[in-house]
Design an enzyme around this catalytic site. Structure first.
Site, PDB file in Angstrom:
ATOM      1  N   SER A   1       0.755  -0.930  -0.101  1.00 51.14           N
ATOM      2  CA  SER A   1      -0.473  -0.088   0.378  1.00 51.14           C
ATOM      3  C   SER A   1       1.017   1.098   0.165  1.00 51.14           C
ATOM      4  O   SER A   1       2.097   1.511   0.200  1.00 51.14           O
ATOM      5  CB  SER A   1      -0.722  -0.211   1.248  1.00 51.14           C
ATOM      6  OG  SER A   1      -1.884   1.424   1.957  1.00 51.14           O
TER       7      SER A   1
ATOM      8  N   TYR B   1      -2.470   0.280   9.637  1.00 53.27           N
ATOM      9  CA  TYR B   1      -2.855  -0.793   8.734  1.00 53.27           C
ATOM     10  C   TYR B   1      -1.396  -0.641   7.767  1.00 53.27           C
ATOM     11  O   TYR B   1      -1.173  -1.633   7.598  1.00 53.27           O
ATOM     12  CB  TYR B   1      -3.703   0.088   7.988  1.00 53.27           C
ATOM     13  CG  TYR B   1      -4.061   0.033   6.404  1.00 53.27           C
ATOM     14  CD1 TYR B   1      -4.418  -1.673   6.162  1.00 53.27           C
ATOM     15  CD2 TYR B   1      -3.349   0.268   5.428  1.00 53.27           C
ATOM     16  CE1 TYR B   1      -4.546  -1.909   4.648  1.00 53.27           C
ATOM     17  CE2 TYR B   1      -3.696   0.236   4.597  1.00 53.27           C
ATOM     18  CZ  TYR B   1      -3.745  -0.826   3.766  1.00 53.27           C
ATOM     19  OH  TYR B   1      -3.640  -1.226   2.889  1.00 53.27           O
TER      20      TYR B   1
HETATM   21  N1  LIG Z   1      -8.235  -0.529  -2.513  1.00 55.97           N
HETATM   22  C1  LIG Z   1      -7.506   0.828  -1.985  1.00 55.97           C
HETATM   23  O1  LIG Z   1      -7.480   1.644  -2.367  1.00 55.97           O
HETATM   24  C2  LIG Z   1      -6.141  -0.263  -1.768  1.00 55.97           C
HETATM   25  C3  LIG Z   1      -5.210   0.250  -1.989  1.00 55.97           C
HETATM   26  C4  LIG Z   1      -3.862   0.182  -1.275  1.00 55.97           C
HETATM   27  C5  LIG Z   1      -3.828  -0.846  -0.655  1.00 55.97           C
HETATM   28  N2  LIG Z   1      -4.674  -1.922  -0.536  1.00 55.97           N
HETATM   29  C6  LIG Z   1      -4.596  -3.273  -0.749  1.00 55.97           C
HETATM   30  O2  LIG Z   1      -4.911  -4.217  -2.100  1.00 55.97           O
HETATM   31  C7  LIG Z   1      -5.607  -5.426  -1.734  1.00 55.97           C
HETATM   32  C8  LIG Z   1      -7.012  -5.723  -1.963  1.00 55.97           C
HETATM   33  O3  LIG Z   1      -8.034  -4.521  -1.264  1.00 55.97           O
HETATM   34  P1  LIG Z   1      -9.774  -4.021  -1.937  1.00 55.97           P
HETATM   35  O4  LIG Z   1      -9.269  -2.729  -1.771  1.00 55.97           O
HETATM   36  O5  LIG Z   1      -9.983  -5.174  -2.519  1.00 55.97           O
HETATM   37  O6  LIG Z   1     -10.184  -4.306  -0.568  1.00 55.97           O
HETATM   38  P2  LIG Z   1     -11.007  -5.615  -0.112  1.00 55.97           P
HETATM   39  O7  LIG Z   1     -11.857  -5.781   1.375  1.00 55.97           O
HETATM   40  O8  LIG Z   1     -12.537  -5.366  -1.338  1.00 55.97           O
HETATM   41  O9  LIG Z   1     -10.872  -6.800  -0.433  1.00 55.97           O
HETATM   42  C9  LIG Z   1      -9.981  -7.924   0.140  1.00 55.97           C
HETATM   43  C10 LIG Z   1     -10.788  -9.491   0.380  1.00 55.97           C
HETATM   44  O10 LIG Z   1     -10.126 -10.320   1.183  1.00 55.97           O
HETATM   45  C11 LIG Z   1     -10.537 -10.921   2.042  1.00 55.97           C
HETATM   46  N3  LIG Z   1     -10.146 -11.397   3.375  1.00 55.97           N
HETATM   47  C12 LIG Z   1      -9.223 -10.621   4.164  1.00 55.97           C
HETATM   48  N4  LIG Z   1      -8.860 -11.178   5.299  1.00 55.97           N
HETATM   49  C13 LIG Z   1      -8.999 -12.283   5.123  1.00 55.97           C
HETATM   50  C14 LIG Z   1      -8.472 -13.433   5.067  1.00 55.97           C
HETATM   51  N5  LIG Z   1      -7.995 -13.437   6.458  1.00 55.97           N
HETATM   52  N6  LIG Z   1      -8.127 -14.532   4.796  1.00 55.97           N
HETATM   53  C15 LIG Z   1      -8.948 -14.523   3.210  1.00 55.97           C
HETATM   54  N7  LIG Z   1      -9.956 -13.416   2.911  1.00 55.97           N
HETATM   55  C16 LIG Z   1      -9.627 -12.765   3.892  1.00 55.97           C
HETATM   56  C17 LIG Z   1     -11.946  -9.897   2.157  1.00 55.97           C
HETATM   57  O11 LIG Z   1     -12.889 -10.652   2.556  1.00 55.97           O
HETATM   58  C18 LIG Z   1     -12.206  -9.605   1.273  1.00 55.97           C
HETATM   59  O12 LIG Z   1     -13.084 -10.043   0.471  1.00 55.97           O
HETATM   60  C19 LIG Z   1      -5.553  -5.614  -0.119  1.00 55.97           C
HETATM   61  O13 LIG Z   1      -4.305  -6.254   0.805  1.00 55.97           O
HETATM   62  C20 LIG Z   1      -5.413  -4.087   0.195  1.00 55.97           C
HETATM   63  O14 LIG Z   1      -4.899  -3.890   1.210  1.00 55.97           O
HETATM   64  C21 LIG Z   1      -5.902  -2.371  -1.859  1.00 55.97           C
END
Ligand SMILES: NC(=O)c1ccc[n+]([C@@H]2O[C@H](COP(=O)([O-])OP(=O)(O)OC[C@H]3O[C@@H](n4cnc5c(N)ncnc54)[C@H](O)[C@@H]3O)[C@@H](O)[C@H]2O)c1
Length: 323
Positions: A129, A154
């Site tokens: 991130s 985080y």
């Molecule tokens: N969306 C953003 O702007 C953004 C920015 C920086 C980093 N990220 C990173 O990108 C990745 C995806 O983010 P996103 O926005 O799609 O989030 P999201 O919450 O929509 O997707 C994450 C998924 O992981 C699943 N999950 C959570 N904990 C889990 C576990 N212990 N075991 C199995 N599944 C689990 C959740 O149910 C969810 O469906 C994450 O790692 C997040 O930290 C996202």
């Protein structure tokens, strides 16, 4: 090629899965459907994937080694892993700190052990991130900048995951790429993120809360551009002992107030703005230097907010009306 994709029911995960399936890959999706936000949205994403040939799903917690490690043995055909499952959200890490360490730190370790047991594994791509840059003032943020002053738990867990990955690359020659995502938005987005919360408030006639008068700046990145970058990196395995960490952003830093103006015009309604001070978990600005990912796979963001925000808004309105 068979790809194991964690976080498949999540926002970015669903889009990555769709793109992989569209080019004929087989995808084994893993997700525990955690109720951090509306599980119906995760289930609806999953339903879209489950109608497509080549997709299979395992409901499991990536931090549960007793489930994940046997899964490695039972899926010897997996050659690539995209690990996106995580507990996201900077502010919620004040509310439920243990969930972050469990999913993001233990989850990373278990996925590395999973990868190590995969006989034919060529590449592990995982989500980090932009929050790892903390309150850094040098812009744009480059991968060579120091990242040892996180301003949220985080961010600390995401940086910890990068460091754990680096040790596994050194010790076991595991080919890995960490991607530092910069504020991703688009259709099927997350209800806890600003674009959705702004749209929801505007349509419901509730005030939109902006930190520091909306002067904070974010490198908003449209999800289709993110998907292109994830696939581009996945297709370029890193040399085993030299782990890569790359920024993936739009390379344009936009004032949040301007983002809201574009959203107002896409939704056809004015926002009532309430100004409030920036919380300690949120940084003033994010801005990605993307020259490294550009050099690796030709990554070029193609979606300015004037194009991406109306696409998000029209999906949001249809979701609100019942999908
Ligand atoms: N969306 C953003 O702007 C953004 C920015 C920086 C980093 N990220 C990173 O990108 C990745 C995806 O983010 P996103 O926005 O799609 O989030 P999201 O919450 O929509 O997707 C994450 C998924 O992981 C699943 N999950 C959570 N904990 C889990 C576990 N212990 N075991 C199995 N599944 C689990 C959740 O149910 C969810 O469906 C994450 O790692 C997040 O930290 C996202």
């Amino acid at each position: 090629m068979t790809i194991l994709l964690t976080g498949a029911a999540g926002f970015i995960g669903m889009h990555v899965a769709q793109a992989l399936l569209a080019r004929g890959e087989r995808v084994v999706g893993v997700d525990n459907l955690t109720p951090y936000y509306d599980v119906r949205l995760k289930q609806a994403r999953l339903e879209r994937l489950q109608t497509q040939a080549g997709f299979s799903f395992v409901q499991a917690d990536v931090a549960d080694r007793d489930v994940m490690l046997p899964l490695a043995a039972s899926r010897p055909e997996v050659t690539r892993v995209v690990h996106l499952a995580a507990q996201p959200g900077v502010r919620h890490s004040l509310v439920d700190p243990f969930a972050y360490v469990e999913a993001n730190v233990m989850g990373q370790l278990v996925m590395l052990e999973f990868a190590r047991r995969q006989p034919r594994l060529e590449h592990l791509v995982y989500a980090s991130s932009s929050s790892v840059y903390g309150g850094n003032r040098k812009l744009p943020f480059a991968e060579s900048d120091r990242v040892d002053h996180p301003v949220s738990l985080y961010a600390a867990t995401k940086r910890s995951a990068e460091l754990i990955s680096e040790s596994y690359a050194h010790l076991f020659g595991l080919s890995q790429t960490g991607l530092r995502f910069f504020t991703v938005y688009g259709p099927w987005g997350r209800p806890d993120m600003a674009p959705w919360m702004f749209a929801d408030a505007i349509i419901s006639g509730r005030p939109v809360t902006l930190y520091d008068g909306g002067r904070l700046k974010r490198d908003f990145t449209f999800v289709d551009d993110i998907v292109a970058g994830v696939l581009g990196c996945l297709d370029h395995p890193a040399e085993g002992a030299r782990p890569r960490v790359l920024n993936i952003g739009n390379n344009r830093s936009v004032e949040v107030r301007h983002f809201v103006e574009v959203l107002e015009s896409a939704l056809g309604r004015r926002a009532v703005i309430v100004d409030t001070p920036r919380p300690a978990t949120d940084v003033e600005e994010t801005f990605a230097d993307i020259s490294a990912i550009q050099a690796l796979c030709g990554f070029t963001p193609r979606t300015p907010i004037e194009v991406g925000v109306p696409r998000f808004a029209s999906w949001y309105l249809s979701w609100r009306e019942g999908g």
